[in-house]
Motif scaffolding. Structure first.
Motif, PDB file in Angstrom:
ATOM      1  N   MET A   1      44.695  16.975  18.828  1.00  0.00           N
ATOM      2  CA  MET A   1      44.189  15.887  19.654  1.00  0.00           C
ATOM      3  C   MET A   1      42.711  16.175  19.947  1.00  0.00           C
ATOM      4  N   ASN A   2      41.848  15.205  19.651  1.00  0.00           N
ATOM      5  CA  ASN A   2      40.431  15.420  19.927  1.00  0.00           C
ATOM      6  C   ASN A   2      40.104  15.151  21.397  1.00  0.00           C
ATOM      7  N   LYS A   3      38.887  15.479  21.770  1.00  0.00           N
ATOM      8  CA  LYS A   3      38.452  15.373  23.171  1.00  0.00           C
ATOM      9  C   LYS A   3      38.564  13.939  23.701  1.00  0.00           C
ATOM     10  N   ASN A   4      38.109  12.954  22.920  1.00  0.00           N
ATOM     11  CA  ASN A   4      38.146  11.559  23.383  1.00  0.00           C
ATOM     12  C   ASN A   4      39.567  11.049  23.562  1.00  0.00           C
ATOM     13  N   THR A   5      40.468  11.462  22.679  1.00  0.00           N
ATOM     14  CA  THR A   5      41.864  11.059  22.813  1.00  0.00           C
ATOM     15  C   THR A   5      42.459  11.645  24.090  1.00  0.00           C
ATOM     16  N   ALA A   6      42.148  12.895  24.361  1.00  0.00           N
ATOM     17  CA  ALA A   6      42.657  13.545  25.577  1.00  0.00           C
ATOM     18  C   ALA A   6      42.123  12.852  26.829  1.00  0.00           C
ATOM     19  N   ILE A   7      40.840  12.509  26.824  1.00  0.00           N
ATOM     20  CA  ILE A   7      40.242  11.819  27.976  1.00  0.00           C
ATOM     21  C   ILE A   7      40.888  10.451  28.149  1.00  0.00           C
ATOM     22  N   SER A   8      41.053   9.717  27.047  1.00  0.00           N
ATOM     23  CA  SER A   8      41.683   8.401  27.106  1.00  0.00           C
ATOM     24  C   SER A   8      43.097   8.491  27.675  1.00  0.00           C
ATOM     25  N   LYS A   9      43.867   9.462  27.223  1.00  0.00           N
ATOM     26  CA  LYS A   9      45.237   9.641  27.720  1.00  0.00           C
ATOM     27  C   LYS A   9      45.243  10.002  29.201  1.00  0.00           C
ATOM     28  N   ALA A  10      44.288  10.829  29.629  1.00  0.00           N
ATOM     29  CA  ALA A  10      44.196  11.201  31.047  1.00  0.00           C
ATOM     30  C   ALA A  10      43.823   9.991  31.904  1.00  0.00           C
ATOM     31  N   ILE A  11      42.909   9.159  31.413  1.00  0.00           N
ATOM     32  CA  ILE A  11      42.522   7.938  32.129  1.00  0.00           C
ATOM     33  C   ILE A  11      43.723   7.005  32.272  1.00  0.00           C
ATOM     34  N   LEU A  12      44.448   6.806  31.179  1.00  0.00           N
ATOM     35  CA  LEU A  12      45.599   5.905  31.218  1.00  0.00           C
ATOM     36  C   LEU A  12      46.729   6.461  32.074  1.00  0.00           C
ATOM     37  N   PHE A  13      46.925   7.786  32.050  1.00  0.00           N
ATOM     38  CA  PHE A  13      47.931   8.399  32.927  1.00  0.00           C
ATOM     39  C   PHE A  13      47.565   8.153  34.388  1.00  0.00           C
ATOM     40  N   THR A  14      46.304   8.364  34.723  1.00  0.00           N
ATOM     41  CA  THR A  14      45.845   8.159  36.098  1.00  0.00           C
ATOM     42  C   THR A  14      46.035   6.706  36.519  1.00  0.00           C
ATOM     43  N   TYR A  15      45.656   5.776  35.625  1.00  0.00           N
ATOM     44  CA  TYR A  15      45.855   4.357  35.924  1.00  0.00           C
ATOM     45  C   TYR A  15      47.336   4.058  36.169  1.00  0.00           C
ATOM     46  N   ARG A  16      48.208   4.502  35.266  1.00  0.00           N
ATOM     47  CA  ARG A  16      49.644   4.219  35.393  1.00  0.00           C
ATOM     48  C   ARG A  16      50.221   4.813  36.672  1.00  0.00           C
ATOM     49  N   PHE A  17      49.771   6.010  37.032  1.00  0.00           N
ATOM     50  CA  PHE A  17      50.202   6.649  38.271  1.00  0.00           C
ATOM     51  C   PHE A  17      49.821   5.782  39.474  1.00  0.00           C
ATOM     52  N   GLY A  18      48.559   5.358  39.532  1.00  0.00           N
ATOM     53  CA  GLY A  18      48.091   4.514  40.634  1.00  0.00           C
ATOM     54  C   GLY A  18      48.752   3.149  40.645  1.00  0.00           C
ATOM     55  N   ASN A  19      48.940   2.557  39.468  1.00  0.00           N
ATOM     56  CA  ASN A  19      49.575   1.249  39.356  1.00  0.00           C
ATOM     57  C   ASN A  19      51.012   1.296  39.856  1.00  0.00           C
ATOM     58  N   ASN A  20      51.715   2.355  39.521  1.00  0.00           N
ATOM     59  CA  ASN A  20      53.096   2.528  39.983  1.00  0.00           C
ATOM     60  C   ASN A  20      53.144   2.635  41.511  1.00  0.00           C
ATOM     61  N   ILE A  21      52.220   3.376  42.079  1.00  0.00           N
ATOM     62  CA  ILE A  21      52.152   3.499  43.545  1.00  0.00           C
ATOM     63  C   ILE A  21      51.838   2.133  44.153  1.00  0.00           C
ATOM     64  N   TYR A  22      50.834   1.466  43.604  1.00  0.00           N
ATOM     65  CA  TYR A  22      50.359   0.191  44.148  1.00  0.00           C
ATOM     66  C   TYR A  22      51.459  -0.859  44.184  1.00  0.00           C
ATOM     67  N   TYR A  23      52.253  -0.953  43.112  1.00  0.00           N
ATOM     68  CA  TYR A  23      53.248  -2.016  43.015  1.00  0.00           C
ATOM     69  C   TYR A  23      54.682  -1.609  43.355  1.00  0.00           C
ATOM     70  N   ASN A  24      55.003  -0.307  43.336  1.00  0.00           N
ATOM     71  CA  ASN A  24      56.401   0.083  43.478  1.00  0.00           C
ATOM     72  C   ASN A  24      56.742   0.929  44.699  1.00  0.00           C
ATOM     73  N   ILE A  25      55.810   1.647  45.265  1.00  0.00           N
ATOM     74  CA  ILE A  25      56.108   2.512  46.408  1.00  0.00           C
ATOM     75  C   ILE A  25      55.914   1.713  47.694  1.00  0.00           C
ATOM     76  N   LYS A  26      56.989   1.516  48.427  1.00  0.00           N
ATOM     77  CA  LYS A  26      56.941   0.687  49.642  1.00  0.00           C
ATOM     78  C   LYS A  26      56.941   1.505  50.934  1.00  0.00           C
ATOM     79  N   LEU A  27      57.481   2.719  50.892  1.00  0.00           N
ATOM     80  CA  LEU A  27      57.572   3.557  52.090  1.00  0.00           C
ATOM     81  C   LEU A  27      56.174   4.042  52.471  1.00  0.00           C
ATOM     82  N   LEU A  28      55.656   3.555  53.587  1.00  0.00           N
ATOM     83  CA  LEU A  28      54.254   3.728  53.959  1.00  0.00           C
ATOM     84  C   LEU A  28      53.759   5.179  53.990  1.00  0.00           C
ATOM     85  N   PRO A  29      54.448   6.133  54.625  1.00  0.00           N
ATOM     86  CA  PRO A  29      53.905   7.503  54.660  1.00  0.00           C
ATOM     87  C   PRO A  29      53.761   8.103  53.255  1.00  0.00           C
ATOM     88  N   ILE A  30      54.759   7.889  52.412  1.00  0.00           N
ATOM     89  CA  ILE A  30      54.696   8.414  51.045  1.00  0.00           C
ATOM     90  C   ILE A  30      53.611   7.695  50.258  1.00  0.00           C
TER      91      ILE A  30
END
Length: 158
Positions: A1-30
């Motif tokens: 895996m080259n450097k750009n592919t790794a960065i792209s995957k890290a960016i998309l992982f971060t986005y998916r993590f935040g998107n999941n929190i934004y739309y799916n996590i309802k319990l306020l403290p968590i």
């Protein structure tokens, strides 16, 4: 895996993590704790390392591909992006700043070239190609190729 592919995957992982929190996590403290973690990851991985903006609020389908590590890619939080989309570096998907905060809706199997700008509350249909440095301000029909400033359709397959 080259450097750009790794960065792209890290960016998309971060986005998916935040998107999941934004739309799916309802319990306020968590939700607050996880959003803090997301904001830190977003700042370090997406903004500093990747030089991009992929807000968690944006709705992005599967298999988004960001060649060149997503360098300079900016996506409006209200954008909707379909499956199997390729967005090259320095592309912007955003508002047209004419008073409305509308953002583009992009279909499936769309190619967005280097430096392209897709602006406003417009619809980019499925199987569309947008040329490098094009400025798209109007809807683009299915199976089309759009190029230029402002973008014009040069090829439309029915």
């Amino acid at each position: 895996m080259n450097k750009n592919t790794a960065i792209s995957k890290a960016i998309l992982f971060t986005y998916r993590f935040g998107n999941n929190i934004y739309y799916n996590i309802k319990l306020l403290p968590i939700r607050k704790i996880l959003l803090l973690i997301y904001k830190i990851l977003d700042f370090i991985i997406v903004k500093i390392i990747g030089g991009a903006e992929l807000p968690a609020k944006a709705k992005i389908g599967s298999n988004l591909y960001l060649p060149h590590g997503g360098r300079g890619v900016v996506i409006h939080p209200n954008s909707v992006i379909g499956n199997n989309v390729i967005i090259y570096h320095q592309a912007t998907i955003g508002s047209d700043k004419t008073g409305n905060d509308g953002a583009p809706t992009i279909g499936n199997n769309v190619f967005i070239g280097v430096g392209a700008k897709v602006l406003g509350s417009i619809q980019i249909s499925d199987d569309v190609k947008i040329g490098a440095n094009s400025v798209v301000l109007k809807d683009i029909p299915k199976n089309s190729t759009a190029v230029g400033i402002p973008a014009k359709i040069i090829n439309h397959i029915l």
